[in-house]
Write a protein that holds these residues in place. Structure first.
Motif, PDB file in Angstrom:
ATOM      1  N   ILE A 594      70.141 -18.834  48.305  1.00 38.15           N
ATOM      2  CA  ILE A 594      71.184 -17.725  48.511  1.00 38.15           C
ATOM      3  C   ILE A 594      71.414 -17.096  47.086  1.00 38.15           C
ATOM      4  O   ILE A 594      71.525 -15.873  47.008  1.00 38.15           O
ATOM      5  CB  ILE A 594      72.547 -18.520  48.781  1.00 38.15           C
ATOM      6  N   TYR A 595      71.308 -17.902  46.043  1.00 38.79           N
ATOM      7  CA  TYR A 595      71.518 -17.328  44.689  1.00 38.79           C
ATOM      8  C   TYR A 595      70.438 -16.131  44.508  1.00 38.79           C
ATOM      9  O   TYR A 595      70.738 -15.210  43.769  1.00 38.79           O
ATOM     10  CB  TYR A 595      71.592 -18.437  43.594  1.00 38.79           C
ATOM     11  N   ARG A 596      69.105 -16.682  44.413  1.00 38.57           N
ATOM     12  CA  ARG A 596      68.182 -15.586  44.044  1.00 38.57           C
ATOM     13  C   ARG A 596      68.387 -14.505  45.007  1.00 38.57           C
ATOM     14  O   ARG A 596      67.876 -13.242  44.579  1.00 38.57           O
ATOM     15  CB  ARG A 596      67.038 -16.443  44.537  1.00 38.57           C
ATOM     16  N   ASP A 597      68.499 -14.624  46.350  1.00 38.50           N
ATOM     17  CA  ASP A 597      68.458 -13.422  47.212  1.00 38.50           C
ATOM     18  C   ASP A 597      69.539 -12.555  46.714  1.00 38.50           C
ATOM     19  O   ASP A 597      69.292 -11.138  46.466  1.00 38.50           O
ATOM     20  CB  ASP A 597      69.079 -13.742  48.614  1.00 38.50           C
ATOM     21  N   VAL A 598      70.788 -12.906  46.287  1.00 41.02           N
ATOM     22  CA  VAL A 598      71.908 -12.132  45.922  1.00 41.02           C
ATOM     23  C   VAL A 598      71.654 -11.420  44.334  1.00 41.02           C
ATOM     24  O   VAL A 598      71.614 -10.344  44.179  1.00 41.02           O
ATOM     25  CB  VAL A 598      73.186 -12.748  45.708  1.00 41.02           C
ATOM     26  N   LEU A 599      71.055 -12.222  43.475  1.00 40.40           N
ATOM     27  CA  LEU A 599      70.595 -11.827  42.342  1.00 40.40           C
ATOM     28  C   LEU A 599      69.626 -10.712  42.372  1.00 40.40           C
ATOM     29  O   LEU A 599      69.667  -9.650  41.626  1.00 40.40           O
ATOM     30  CB  LEU A 599      70.039 -12.867  41.349  1.00 40.40           C
ATOM     31  N   LEU A 600      68.638 -10.826  43.185  1.00 37.60           N
ATOM     32  CA  LEU A 600      67.523  -9.796  43.136  1.00 37.60           C
ATOM     33  C   LEU A 600      68.317  -8.644  43.856  1.00 37.60           C
ATOM     34  O   LEU A 600      67.933  -7.464  43.530  1.00 37.60           O
ATOM     35  CB  LEU A 600      66.467 -10.273  44.211  1.00 37.60           C
ATOM     36  N   ARG A 601      69.207  -8.596  44.996  1.00 30.34           N
ATOM     37  CA  ARG A 601      69.880  -7.700  45.382  1.00 30.34           C
ATOM     38  C   ARG A 601      70.610  -6.872  44.264  1.00 30.34           C
ATOM     39  O   ARG A 601      70.865  -5.530  44.367  1.00 30.34           O
ATOM     40  CB  ARG A 601      70.831  -8.056  46.411  1.00 30.34           C
ATOM     41  N   GLN A 602      71.439  -7.415  43.475  1.00 32.36           N
ATOM     42  CA  GLN A 602      72.339  -6.999  42.435  1.00 32.36           C
ATOM     43  C   GLN A 602      71.262  -6.270  41.321  1.00 32.36           C
ATOM     44  O   GLN A 602      71.716  -5.309  40.715  1.00 32.36           O
ATOM     45  CB  GLN A 602      73.096  -8.002  41.894  1.00 32.36           C
ATOM     46  N   ARG A 604      68.274  -4.893  41.852  1.00 35.37           N
ATOM     47  CA  ARG A 604      67.923  -3.667  42.607  1.00 35.37           C
ATOM     48  C   ARG A 604      68.893  -2.700  42.565  1.00 35.37           C
ATOM     49  O   ARG A 604      68.461  -1.319  42.111  1.00 35.37           O
ATOM     50  CB  ARG A 604      67.431  -3.735  43.837  1.00 35.37           C
ATOM     51  N   ARG A 605      70.248  -2.873  42.699  1.00 36.28           N
ATOM     52  CA  ARG A 605      71.059  -1.952  42.617  1.00 36.28           C
ATOM     53  C   ARG A 605      71.551  -1.318  41.312  1.00 36.28           C
ATOM     54  O   ARG A 605      71.828  -0.235  41.037  1.00 36.28           O
ATOM     55  CB  ARG A 605      72.548  -2.696  43.333  1.00 36.28           C
ATOM     56  N   ALA A 606      71.636  -2.279  40.353  1.00 35.50           N
ATOM     57  CA  ALA A 606      71.749  -2.012  39.149  1.00 35.50           C
ATOM     58  C   ALA A 606      70.553  -0.951  38.660  1.00 35.50           C
ATOM     59  O   ALA A 606      70.870  -0.082  37.995  1.00 35.50           O
ATOM     60  CB  ALA A 606      72.035  -3.305  38.278  1.00 35.50           C
ATOM     61  N   ALA A 607      69.315  -1.422  39.073  1.00 39.48           N
ATOM     62  CA  ALA A 607      68.260  -0.532  38.418  1.00 39.48           C
ATOM     63  C   ALA A 607      68.480   0.915  39.150  1.00 39.48           C
ATOM     64  O   ALA A 607      68.011   1.790  38.295  1.00 39.48           O
ATOM     65  CB  ALA A 607      67.070  -1.084  38.897  1.00 39.48           C
ATOM     66  N   THR A 608      68.694   1.130  40.216  1.00 38.33           N
ATOM     67  CA  THR A 608      68.961   2.458  40.934  1.00 38.33           C
ATOM     68  C   THR A 608      70.343   2.790  40.562  1.00 38.33           C
ATOM     69  O   THR A 608      70.435   4.317  41.064  1.00 38.33           O
ATOM     70  CB  THR A 608      68.861   2.191  42.440  1.00 38.33           C
TER      71      THR A 608
END
Length: 632
Positions: A594-602, A604-608
């Motif tokens: 769960i942690y890695r999934d949410v971290l990657l999602r955040q 990607r959002r921060a990068a865009t």
């Protein structure tokens, strides 16, 4: 760093006194008369003086009636023996003066005594309420509680005044008048006593039958007060949704119920008064006819006729006033009983008597197989266990409802796991075995929803350390990056922040809370979305301040933005009330979960540059909320 042994918390006698007082108050929840006597007993001499003064005043009033009878009997021979007339006149003058003197002395002492009783009641009820659990306050409107605290104190004040000035004087007058009439005719006195006693008993019985009406009125009146406070405290929301007419209509329905119950209560009292008026009219007429019959037979003098007539009217007015007072007392006692039953409920987290203070030696924390559920809900934590070493910084993450905020609440002992459902310990000491005051002094918290008092900035910042100097407060503000805020306000630290801090922005309130935590300097620090109300620039500055604040402390933090937890020692992932993952941030970021999934999602959002709310796509999160935040 400060320890956790304040004087009050470490003093067993203080805890023992507090425990005895709490148990005593619970004992009187359904005994309003005994509750009144409890507070009268706290000032026995003053109340005894008031009582004796009233008895003496009534005695002088009755004595003056008897002296007038003697004066009338002396009048026929008064021209030949004026000394008897003068003596009778002087006795009347002295009795009238003494009558007024005793009334005024009693009134003077009662002012301070009765007001002091209301102060005792408010203090004790407020102190009792403060020790209720968080769950109690979430189930009752604050306005209703405040209304009932005041209603209880005001009811006792009204009852004392009603007894002293409305009920007791006519009662003593009636009894004294019957006694004086007994010197003329014992049979008449006995008849008066029996009739008056029966009438009082019937009225009291009928009065008690109306108690349900009076309690319903008291409950409805308290509900109206609670609604008023609720609407006024949320006036911004009301206007935001243009709901003024809707709220007016809602209040109208509450007022309609309250007025209906009030009318039923008052109308019942009027029926009792009407019944009493008829009874006293018959009683007084019969008494006057009886004494005239005795006079026609030469068994009563003219003075006796005057005396019995005046005493008959005294009995008439006295029993009427007494009936009115007793009926009013029934209503006030019913209101007192309703308020006391609401306030003096047993506390579900009663602190034991003489509990020791928490001794924070190394500030390690343990959750030992905790299973916990809020009343009427499924378990939030399910066999949850967690060990936190002293000085460790641990972040709690997980979906909404996973149990993160519950972990913080249990650590503060806002709630308590049931017996046999695990335990929470600090430095090896079970939280249920130490004083609440010492526990709370060992913990500083920066919550998500900042609550400030309608007091000055100075009062709010040093709320956790009332003895802090102004220099220490300013230093804490500087650490929290809010010193510029203080300097920008016209009155500086003396600025009043408004109800719940409404004169400050959300970010400013957050900084004040951080400054408050700096000043408290507790060994354990809890952060619940501590930077959630800040913009990105302010967040960076505050994060540096938080890094300084966390130095050397045991830290437990909840954060939605996982980037704020990257410097932590450990990340604990909670899901469905269970610990499902635990490790260093770098370790968890490489491990599927769960942690890695949410971290990657955040990331990607921060990068865009997309700042929309997170929507976690992982299958494990499909049934849970996407955000890593949880309502308190």
């Amino acid at each position: 760093m400060k320890g956790a042994s304040p004087k009050a918390a470490g003093n067993p006698s203080v805890a023992r006194t507090r425990g005895r007082r709490a148990k005593a108050l619970v004992h009187y929840a359904d005994k309003p008369i005994l509750l009144i006597m409890r507070y009268i007993g706290r000032r026995p001499l003053a109340h005894a003086f008031v009582l004796l003064g009233i008895v003496a005043a009534v005695g002088c009033a009755l004595g003056s009636q008897f002296a007038i009878k003697n004066l009338i009997d002396e009048l026929p021979a008064g021209r030949h023996h004026p000394a008897a007339i003068v003596t009778a006149f002087l006795i009347i003058v002295v009795l009238l003066f003494a009558d007024n003197l005793f009334w005024r002395l009693s009134g003077w002492v009662s002012v301070r005594t009765f007001v002091a009783v209301t102060g005792d009641v408010r203090r004790h009820l407020f102190g009792y309420l403060l020790s209720h659990s968080t769950g109690y306050f979430s189930n009752v409107q604050p306005g209703t509680l405040a209304s009932r605290v005041s209603a209880t104190a005001n009811a006792i004040f009204t009852i004392e005044n009603t007894v002293a000035w409305t009920a007791l004087p006519p009662l003593l007058s009636v009894l004294g008048a019957i006694g004086i009439i007994g010197t003329l005719s014992p049979l008449m006195s006995l008849a008066l006593l029996l009739v008056s006693g029966c009438m009082a008993a019937v009225l009291f019985w009928l009065g008690s039958k109306g108690r349900s009406r009076h309690m319903r009125f008291a409950s409805d009146a308290a509900s109206v007060d609670g609604e008023l406070v609720d609407v006024i405290s949320n006036m911004t929301t009301v206007r935001m949704f243009d709901a003024t007419r809707r709220e007016s209509a809602r209040l109208h329905s509450f007022l309609t119920h309250e007025m209906t119950s009030r009318e039923a209560s008052v109308r019942y009292l009027e029926k009792l008064r009407l019944l009493h008026a008829v009874a006293t009219w018959l009683l007084s007429s019969g008494l006057l006819g009886w004494v005239l019959w005795l006079w026609t037979r030469g068994r009563a003098t003219t003075g006796d006729v005057v005396l019995v007539s005046s005493l008959g009217f005294a009995i008439l007015h006295g029993t009427r006033d007494l009936a009115v007072a007793l009926v009013d007392l029934t209503q006030h006692i019913s209101r007192l009983a309703e308020a006391a039953q609401t306030l003096l409920v047993p506390r579900d987290m009663e602190e034991m008597v003489g509990v020791p203070a928490l001794q924070v030696r190394d500030a390690n924390i343990d959750f030992e197989n905790i299973t916990f559920a809020y009343p009427g809900r499924r378990p939030v934590l399910d066999h949850f266990s967690l060990h936190i070493d002293a000085g460790q910084k641990v972040g709690l993450v997980g979906p909404s409802g996973a149990g993160k905020s519950t972990v913080l609440a249990l650590l503060q002992r806002l709630f308590e796991p049931p017996r046999g459902s695990g335990a929470v310990t600090i430095s090896g000491q079970c939280l249920s075995d130490v004083s609440l005051a010492s526990l709370r002094s060992a913990i500083a918290i920066v919550p998500q929803d900042i609550s400030l008092f309608n007091r000055t900035l100075l009062d709010n910042v040093r709320y956790g350390r009332p003895d802090a100097t102004e220099e220490e407060v300013l230093r804490a503000c500087a650490h929290a990056n809010c010193l510029d805020l203080v300097r920008s306000l016209p009155e500086g630290l003396g600025t009043v922040v408004g109800d719940r801090g409404t004169r400050l922005s959300g970010g400013q309130r957050q900084r004040i809370a951080i400054a408050r935590a700096f000043l408290k300097d507790a060994p354990i620090l809890l952060l619940d979305e501590a930077t959630s109300a800040l913009d990105s620039v302010s967040e960076a500055a505050i994060q540096l301040a938080l890094d300084r604040l966390m130095e050397g402390r045991t830290v437990v933090a909840i954060a939605h933005r996982l980037s704020t937890l990257q410097s932590f020692d450990r990340i604990v992932v909670i899901h469905h009330g269970r610990l499902v993952d635990d490790g260093a941030p770098n370790e968890l970021s490489r491990r599927a979960g769960i942690y890695r999934d949410v971290l990657l999602r955040q990331e990607r959002r921060a990068a865009t540059g997309n700042r929309q709310p997170e929507v976690v796509a992982h299958a494990r999160m499909a049934k849970a909320s996407s955000a890593f935040d949880e309502p308190a």
